[in-house]
Design an enzyme around this catalytic site. Structure first.
Site, short mmCIF file in Angstrom:
data_model
loop_
_atom_site.label_atom_id
_atom_site.label_comp_id
_atom_site.label_asym_id
_atom_site.label_seq_id
_atom_site.Cartn_x
_atom_site.Cartn_y
_atom_site.Cartn_z
N SER A 137 0.84 -1.20 0.00
CA SER A 137 0.00 0.00 0.00
C SER A 137 0.88 1.25 0.00
O SER A 137 1.70 1.44 -0.90
CB SER A 137 -0.95 -0.06 1.19
OG SER A 137 -1.99 0.88 1.05
N ASP A 266 -9.63 -3.50 -6.23
CA ASP A 266 -9.13 -2.88 -4.99
C ASP A 266 -10.00 -1.68 -4.61
O ASP A 266 -10.11 -0.71 -5.37
CB ASP A 266 -7.69 -2.42 -5.21
CG ASP A 266 -6.99 -1.99 -3.92
OD1 ASP A 266 -7.66 -1.43 -3.04
OD2 ASP A 266 -5.77 -2.21 -3.83
N HIS A 294 -7.70 -5.11 -1.42
CA HIS A 294 -6.54 -4.31 -1.03
C HIS A 294 -5.66 -5.12 -0.09
O HIS A 294 -6.05 -5.42 1.04
CB HIS A 294 -7.00 -3.01 -0.35
CG HIS A 294 -5.86 -2.06 -0.09
ND1 HIS A 294 -5.20 -1.41 -1.10
CD2 HIS A 294 -5.26 -1.66 1.07
CE1 HIS A 294 -4.25 -0.64 -0.60
NE2 HIS A 294 -4.27 -0.79 0.72
#
Length: 337
Positions: A137, A266, A294
């Site tokens: 991320s 996502d 995600h």
């Protein structure tokens, strides 16, 4: 041969993919902490799994927004590194290791300097060790920017970028609609608590760009980044921060083998994070899956005991050169026989 990701029927939803690993974590591996003093008087903490030996490979794990060693993906990656006989260390962003950092500034999506410092320290103490990294991320965006800005000077042999918000402005906008607002609300509250602690710290109060009342009003990433992240880290505003920090701008400059993994569903992203061929260096392998959420990529097991795609894929990519060398040696030994 590369294994393709396919979710089980019960984990096809992007929200199941995203939330389930957060709920059902693997047991936390035993780690020990090393405090790293920074040149500006601040510090970051490194959590090690096992004792690194000079000459043995080291995997650096870079967590996402408000993550740490406790994050589900970090726990699993540490365990997988142990199986592969790789020393592993979690590089914490400032203020994410459970203790507030000393300065008013914190960390952000384009903050490559702290990562570069960690890697330089590792290279100093373990000069014969090959360094690898995986970033998740926000940490993935930082890693992509590091690889692209350092190019051939990158201290990493190979790197993997997972679920990175490579186009920050588009991702911030995405989190303002639909179920994605749940994730935004959860993360914003954590960021607000940290900023409130700094506002309440006598030595830092005067350095903070906002007061308590203003902080409560910052209920989106766009507002928070404009009023807090940008001014604290030397940007002229949120657009300047997003433009200079987005990893997408750096992918075409990468010169070391780097794998980028995204899921099309996502909930933190839009199609704006999907690079075109012209935006990719020949050294970047881009892997886009239809599903995965995600930092999810649950590919089997059961809801209470899920299995995952990422760890095997990451290790296989990072050790590809080692595996190739081993195969060559095996073939050579066989031919001699």
């Amino acid at each position: 041969m590369k294994k393709m990701f396919s979710p089980p029927w019960w984990a096809a939803s992007p929200h199941v993919q995203t939330i389930l690993p957060f709920i059902f974590k693997v047991a936390k591996p035993a780690t020990f902490r090393q405090r790293q003093e920074l040149p500006d008087g601040d510090f970051i903490d490194l959590d090690w799994l096992g004792q690194a030996q000079n000459g043995e490979p080291i995997l650096v794990i870079i967590h996402g927004l408000e993550g740490n060693t406790e994050s589900h993906y970090a726990r699993r990656m540490l365990l997988e590194a142990k199986k592969a006989n790789i020393a592993a260390v979690v590089h914490h962003h400032r203020g994410c290791s459970g203790e507030p950092n000393r300065l008013a500034r914190s960390y952000h999506s384009g903050d490559v300097n702290d990562l570069a410092y960690t890697l330089s320290q590792l290279k100093q103490y373990y000069p014969e060790s090959r360094l690898y990294a995986v970033g998740y991320s926000l940490g993935g965006n930082v890693l992509a920017k590091y690889q692209g800005s350092e190019q051939q000077d990158s201290l990493l042999e190979r790197a993997v970028v997972v679920s990175a918000p490579l186009t920050l402005a588009a991702c911030a906008k995405r989190l303002e609609s639909g179920f994605s607002t749940v994730y935004q609300r959860f993360l914003i509250k954590r960021l607000q608590r940290k900023m409130l602690d700094k506002i309440n710290t006598a030595d830092l109060t005067a350095q903070m760009p906002i007061n308590k009342k203003q902080l409560k009003m910052l209920n989106t990433f766009y507002l928070f980044d404009d009023q807090v992240t940008a001014p604290l880290h030397g940007f002229t505003g949120v657009n300047d921060y997003y433009q200079k920090s987005s990893g997408m701008n750096y992918l075409k400059h990468i010169t070391k083998p780097t794998l980028v993994i995204h899921a099309k569903d996502d909930p933190f992203m839009t199609d704006d994070v999907i690079p075109s061929k012209d935006q990719l260096s020949p050294m970047v392998e881009y892997e886009l899956h239809q599903f995965g959420g995600h930092v999810g990529f649950v590919d089997g097991g059961w809801p209470w005991k899920p299995k995952f795609y990422l760890e095997d894929r990451i290790i296989n990519f990072l050790l590809a050169d080692d595996n190739k060398t081993l195969a060559q040696h095996t073939v050579a030994a066989t031919e001699k026989e």
